[in-house]
Scaffold this motif. Structure first.
Motif, PDB file in Angstrom:
ATOM      1  N   GLY A 102      -8.552 -10.025  22.728  1.00  0.00           N
ATOM      2  CA  GLY A 102      -8.027 -11.060  22.348  1.00  0.00           C
ATOM      3  C   GLY A 102      -7.676 -12.324  23.356  1.00  0.00           C
ATOM      4  N   MET A 103      -7.837 -11.993  24.493  1.00  0.00           N
ATOM      5  CA  MET A 103      -7.970 -12.943  25.453  1.00  0.00           C
ATOM      6  C   MET A 103      -9.113 -13.636  25.650  1.00  0.00           C
ATOM      7  SD  MET A 103      -5.720 -11.443  28.398  1.00  0.00           S
ATOM      8  CE  MET A 103      -5.904 -12.499  29.659  1.00  0.00           C
ATOM      9  N   GLY A 104     -10.090 -13.105  25.226  1.00  0.00           N
ATOM     10  CA  GLY A 104     -11.621 -13.797  25.235  1.00  0.00           C
ATOM     11  C   GLY A 104     -12.403 -13.601  26.603  1.00  0.00           C
ATOM     12  N   SER A 105     -11.703 -12.965  27.916  1.00  0.00           N
ATOM     13  CA  SER A 105     -12.347 -13.001  29.040  1.00  0.00           C
ATOM     14  C   SER A 105     -13.587 -12.198  28.992  1.00  0.00           C
ATOM     15  CB  SER A 105     -11.424 -12.431  29.946  1.00  0.00           C
ATOM     16  OG  SER A 105     -10.636 -11.290  29.614  1.00  0.00           O
ATOM     17  N   ALA A 106     -13.529 -10.936  28.225  1.00  0.00           N
ATOM     18  CA  ALA A 106     -14.508 -10.008  28.325  1.00  0.00           C
ATOM     19  C   ALA A 106     -15.852 -10.602  27.706  1.00  0.00           C
ATOM     20  CB  ALA A 106     -14.179  -8.647  27.563  1.00  0.00           C
ATOM     21  N   ALA A 107     -15.710 -11.462  26.622  1.00  0.00           N
ATOM     22  CA  ALA A 107     -16.837 -12.196  26.243  1.00  0.00           C
ATOM     23  C   ALA A 107     -17.582 -12.821  26.915  1.00  0.00           C
ATOM     24  CB  ALA A 107     -16.238 -12.957  25.085  1.00  0.00           C
ATOM     25  N   ILE A 108     -17.304 -13.253  28.269  1.00  0.00           N
ATOM     26  CA  ILE A 108     -17.937 -14.017  29.443  1.00  0.00           C
ATOM     27  C   ILE A 108     -18.809 -12.917  29.881  1.00  0.00           C
ATOM     28  CG2 ILE A 108     -17.900 -15.107  31.311  1.00  0.00           C
ATOM     29  CD1 ILE A 108     -14.672 -15.860  30.665  1.00  0.00           C
ATOM     30  N   ALA A 109     -18.331 -11.704  29.964  1.00  0.00           N
ATOM     31  CA  ALA A 109     -19.344 -10.654  30.713  1.00  0.00           C
ATOM     32  C   ALA A 109     -20.452 -10.256  29.440  1.00  0.00           C
ATOM     33  CB  ALA A 109     -18.567  -9.564  31.252  1.00  0.00           C
ATOM     34  N   ALA A 110     -19.834 -10.030  28.164  1.00  0.00           N
ATOM     35  CA  ALA A 110     -20.621  -9.919  27.139  1.00  0.00           C
ATOM     36  C   ALA A 110     -21.924 -10.568  27.141  1.00  0.00           C
ATOM     37  CB  ALA A 110     -20.012  -9.601  25.895  1.00  0.00           C
ATOM     38  N   ALA A 111     -21.508 -12.089  27.163  1.00  0.00           N
ATOM     39  CA  ALA A 111     -22.516 -13.038  26.893  1.00  0.00           C
ATOM     40  C   ALA A 111     -23.844 -12.859  27.930  1.00  0.00           C
ATOM     41  CB  ALA A 111     -22.121 -14.429  27.095  1.00  0.00           C
ATOM     42  N   ALA A 112     -23.681 -12.394  29.073  1.00  0.00           N
ATOM     43  CA  ALA A 112     -24.636 -12.023  30.035  1.00  0.00           C
ATOM     44  C   ALA A 112     -25.470 -10.909  29.923  1.00  0.00           C
ATOM     45  CB  ALA A 112     -24.201 -12.202  31.423  1.00  0.00           C
ATOM     46  N   ALA A 113     -25.218 -10.016  28.808  1.00  0.00           N
ATOM     47  CA  ALA A 113     -25.887  -8.883  28.631  1.00  0.00           C
ATOM     48  C   ALA A 113     -27.303  -9.051  27.891  1.00  0.00           C
ATOM     49  CB  ALA A 113     -25.075  -7.919  27.793  1.00  0.00           C
ATOM     50  N   LYS A 114     -28.158  -8.197  28.196  1.00  0.00           N
ATOM     51  CA  LYS A 114     -29.419  -8.074  27.722  1.00  0.00           C
ATOM     52  C   LYS A 114     -29.146  -7.428  26.480  1.00  0.00           C
ATOM     53  CE  LYS A 114     -32.169  -8.015  32.005  1.00  0.00           C
ATOM     54  NZ  LYS A 114     -33.030  -6.992  33.151  1.00  0.00           N
ATOM     55  N   THR A 115     -29.427  -7.816  25.387  1.00  0.00           N
ATOM     56  CA  THR A 115     -29.317  -7.274  24.142  1.00  0.00           C
ATOM     57  C   THR A 115     -30.267  -8.112  22.998  1.00  0.00           C
ATOM     58  OG1 THR A 115     -27.654  -6.767  22.423  1.00  0.00           O
ATOM     59  CG2 THR A 115     -27.395  -8.926  23.466  1.00  0.00           C
ATOM     60  N   SER A 116     -30.763  -7.360  22.009  1.00  0.00           N
ATOM     61  CA  SER A 116     -31.394  -7.783  20.968  1.00  0.00           C
ATOM     62  C   SER A 116     -30.685  -8.443  19.825  1.00  0.00           C
ATOM     63  CB  SER A 116     -32.379  -6.803  20.546  1.00  0.00           C
ATOM     64  OG  SER A 116     -31.814  -5.669  19.961  1.00  0.00           O
ATOM     65  N   HIS A 117     -29.447  -8.235  19.857  1.00  0.00           N
ATOM     66  CA  HIS A 117     -28.701  -8.865  18.603  1.00  0.00           C
ATOM     67  C   HIS A 117     -27.245  -8.885  19.163  1.00  0.00           C
ATOM     68  CE1 HIS A 117     -26.818  -9.303  14.598  1.00  0.00           C
ATOM     69  NE2 HIS A 117     -28.259  -9.971  14.392  1.00  0.00           N
ATOM     70  N   PRO A 118     -26.551 -10.073  18.681  1.00  0.00           N
ATOM     71  CA  PRO A 118     -24.997  -9.765  19.144  1.00  0.00           C
ATOM     72  C   PRO A 118     -24.022  -8.637  18.437  1.00  0.00           C
ATOM     73  CG  PRO A 118     -25.999 -12.150  18.237  1.00  0.00           C
ATOM     74  CD  PRO A 118     -26.940 -11.141  18.043  1.00  0.00           C
ATOM     75  N   VAL A 119     -24.544  -8.153  17.339  1.00  0.00           N
ATOM     76  CA  VAL A 119     -24.035  -7.033  16.979  1.00  0.00           C
ATOM     77  C   VAL A 119     -23.919  -5.957  18.103  1.00  0.00           C
ATOM     78  CG1 VAL A 119     -23.689  -5.208  15.149  1.00  0.00           C
ATOM     79  CG2 VAL A 119     -24.019  -7.464  14.287  1.00  0.00           C
ATOM     80  N   ARG A 120     -24.898  -5.603  18.596  1.00  0.00           N
ATOM     81  CA  ARG A 120     -25.355  -4.604  19.503  1.00  0.00           C
ATOM     82  C   ARG A 120     -24.180  -4.501  20.721  1.00  0.00           C
ATOM     83  NH1 ARG A 120     -30.771  -1.912  20.048  1.00  0.00           N
ATOM     84  NH2 ARG A 120     -31.501  -1.635  17.841  1.00  0.00           N
ATOM     85  N   PRO A 164     -27.905   0.389  10.613  1.00  0.00           N
ATOM     86  CA  PRO A 164     -26.887   1.251  10.666  1.00  0.00           C
ATOM     87  C   PRO A 164     -26.687   2.320  11.729  1.00  0.00           C
ATOM     88  CG  PRO A 164     -28.582   2.424   8.760  1.00  0.00           C
ATOM     89  CD  PRO A 164     -29.062   1.068   9.620  1.00  0.00           C
ATOM     90  N   LYS A 165     -27.750   2.672  12.414  1.00  0.00           N
ATOM     91  CA  LYS A 165     -27.800   3.675  13.471  1.00  0.00           C
ATOM     92  C   LYS A 165     -27.782   3.133  14.867  1.00  0.00           C
ATOM     93  CE  LYS A 165     -28.915   7.810  10.626  1.00  0.00           C
ATOM     94  NZ  LYS A 165     -29.743   9.122  10.316  1.00  0.00           N
ATOM     95  N   LEU A 166     -28.116   1.725  14.811  1.00  0.00           N
ATOM     96  CA  LEU A 166     -28.494   1.211  16.120  1.00  0.00           C
ATOM     97  C   LEU A 166     -29.605   1.777  16.818  1.00  0.00           C
ATOM     98  CD1 LEU A 166     -24.610   0.490  17.578  1.00  0.00           C
ATOM     99  CD2 LEU A 166     -26.028  -0.957  15.963  1.00  0.00           C
ATOM    100  N   ARG A 167     -30.681   2.171  16.074  1.00  0.00           N
ATOM    101  CA  ARG A 167     -31.739   2.714  16.651  1.00  0.00           C
ATOM    102  C   ARG A 167     -33.013   1.860  16.477  1.00  0.00           C
ATOM    103  NH1 ARG A 167     -30.556   7.468  19.442  1.00  0.00           N
ATOM    104  NH2 ARG A 167     -29.486   8.709  18.309  1.00  0.00           N
ATOM    105  N   ALA A 168     -32.839   0.572  15.786  1.00  0.00           N
ATOM    106  CA  ALA A 168     -34.173  -0.447  15.596  1.00  0.00           C
ATOM    107  C   ALA A 168     -34.751  -1.021  17.109  1.00  0.00           C
ATOM    108  CB  ALA A 168     -33.725  -1.623  14.699  1.00  0.00           C
ATOM    109  N   THR A 169     -35.853  -1.087  17.355  1.00  0.00           N
ATOM    110  CA  THR A 169     -36.416  -1.493  18.394  1.00  0.00           C
ATOM    111  C   THR A 169     -36.424  -2.973  18.465  1.00  0.00           C
ATOM    112  OG1 THR A 169     -38.692  -1.841  17.412  1.00  0.00           O
ATOM    113  CG2 THR A 169     -38.324   0.347  18.125  1.00  0.00           C
ATOM    114  N   PRO A 170     -36.585  -3.606  19.929  1.00  0.00           N
ATOM    115  CA  PRO A 170     -36.504  -4.861  19.981  1.00  0.00           C
ATOM    116  C   PRO A 170     -37.296  -5.679  19.041  1.00  0.00           C
ATOM    117  CG  PRO A 170     -36.295  -4.022  22.114  1.00  0.00           C
ATOM    118  CD  PRO A 170     -36.576  -2.794  20.986  1.00  0.00           C
TER     119      PRO A 170
END
Length: 472
Positions: free
Chosen positions: A283-301, A451-457
């Protein structure tokens, strides 16, 4: 100085009191839990697997892997609060405070998912080509009009301030105090060592932070949790009574006993929630700063991966601390013993000086990792206010402040840091509520597709095109 500290304590008492931040934190977490269909309960197993085992997102756009983003967030949150903060909550609110820490963690997982999702969803690229994101961006970009700008700037300003307090001086002081108490090392020498190591890490930016936390954080958590499990096995006969005490006192309050002065239900809730959020930062929002830098194919992941950080921090590490304290029977020795309560609890079961040494080493590791994680949070928050020009001066000031923090008394800093943390959470929580509809819609659509977080990029990219999304 005394008047200033009283002012900070009074303001902090209002912000962290039963009428402002506590109901907002719990209410927001509960609302998001319902709005997202209990996402933390439905998807925890998949999220843990995706964050700790899968490597399917390594080709996504970003500066670090989603695992490194998770360990960077853990580095910032698994700190002194997991040891001393839990002891403080129990020493003031009674064993029932641990129950409310659990509640805060469970509903906080939905808050952590939401802010990490938004951090990735509204991230941007800075002048150097690095990824920047977090509440300072998604509040401004996701909420139209002046309200979004006010919330975003407010968060960034308070985050910068908090980074020097709760994320720096208090942590450096904890390292120095434990180095002196355990190994007899002069605080000034410890401060110089911290100055050198933190400065070296900061020179490498988020890539260096990600590499170091990926190797360092799992080791320190495993060390502490393993020692805690050993203690609980040795005191297994006390666990049923301890759990009964925790659940009973959460709803009835705790009578005075030993050095414990007694506590009502509201005190258990207040300290449980306050120390819970201090520990996991949901709820503080701090961890979102680190999350934003992640290599990911979708925000949900990445949102799901980041959500597991609260589970690890609160439902595992904090639970170990709390159960050891209650089963050892040292929880009622009084608030003035909170600083050594966890060490005393470990020492009741482990031979010789092992208990105190393990706890001291854990505090040193946890506090140092928090320094590293918060340096990135503060730097990115300052950059959103003044641009890249503030990066080098911030890193220099941050390392100098750590040296100072290791060698001075910090009562005023603690009071100010608690206040800054609370003020930092307020604009973020308001933003999470406003943007919850967008998060719920896009989360539902993605989990229906994968649903299983198995989709390829490539499959995720095709899904985004079909949705008409321009997110990259």
């Amino acid at each position: 100085m005394e008047s200033l500290q009283n002012a900070f304590d009074t303001a902090g008492g209002v912000v962290w009191g039963p009428f402002v931040l506590i109901p907002l934190l719990l209410g927001t977490g509960l609302y998001l839990t319902v709005r997202l269909g209990g996402i933390q309960f439905r998807t925890l197993g998949r999220a843990m697997r995706h964050g700790l085992i899968d490597n399917s997102d390594t080709d996504g756009k970003g500066d670090i892997s989603n695992y490194q983003a998770l360990t960077t967030a853990l580095a910032a949150t698994v700190g002194v609060g997991n040891i001393v903060g839990v002891a403080t909550a129990i020493s003031v609110g009674g064993p029932g405070a641990l129950f409310w820490i659990w509640v805060t963690g469970l509903v906080g997982m939905a808050s952590k998912y939401t802010e990490a999702f938004l951090g990735v969803r509204f991230r941007t690229t800075d002048a150097k080509g690095e990824i920047s994101g977090g509440p300072q961006y998604y509040l401004k970009r996701g909420i139209s009009g002046p309200l979004g700008k006010i919330l975003g700037v407010s968060f960034a300003a308070f985050a910068v301030i908090a980074s020097f307090g709760i994320g720096n001086m208090t942590q450096a002081n904890a390292v120095a105090s434990n180095m002196e108490g355990t190994f007899g090392i002069d605080p000034m020498l410890t401060g110089v060592i911290i100055f050198i190591f933190v400065g070296a890490v900061l020179l490498g930016g988020i890539q260096a932070i990600g590499r170091i936390t990926a190797a360092f954080v799992p080791m320190m958590i495993i060390l502490y949790v393993t020692a805690g499990i050993v203690v609980l096995i040795l005191q297994a006969g006390q666990i049923p009574a301890a759990l009964a005490l925790i659940f009973t006192d959460a709803f009835t309050g705790t009578a005075a006993t030993g050095g414990f002065v007694g506590a009502g239900i509201m005190l258990a809730i207040q300290f449980g929630v306050a120390r819970g959020i201090f520990s996991n930062e949901s709820g503080m929002g701090s961890a979102a700063i680190a999350a934003a830098a992640a290599k990911t194919s979708h925000p949900v992941r990445q949102g799901l991966v980041s959500m597991t950080q609260t589970f690890i921090d609160t439902l595992i590490v904090v639970t170990i601390t709390g159960l050891v304290i209650v089963t050892a029977g040292v929880w009622d020795t009084g608030r003035e013993t909170a600083g050594v309560m966890t060490a005393n609890a470990f020492s009741t079961a482990l031979p010789g000086e092992w208990g105190g040494t393990i706890v001291s080493l854990s505090i040193i590791f946890f506090a140092f990792s928090t320094l590293i994680g918060w340096s990135y949070y503060g730097e990115r928050s300052l950059e959103s206010l003044v641009g890249r020009i503030g990066t080098i001066p911030y890193r220099m000031l941050f390392t100098i402040t750590a040296l100072i923090g290791a060698t001075v008394e910090l009562d005023l800093v603690w009071s100010f840091s608690d206040l800054a943390n609370g003020l930092m959470a307020l604009p973020n929580l308001v933003g999470l509520l406003i943007l919850s509809g967008l998060v719920a819609r896009e989360t539902k659509a993605y989990l229906k597709f994968d649903p299983k977080l198995r989709a390829t990029p490539e499959e995720v990219a095709a899904f985004l095109r079909a949705q008409g999304s321009d997110w990259k």
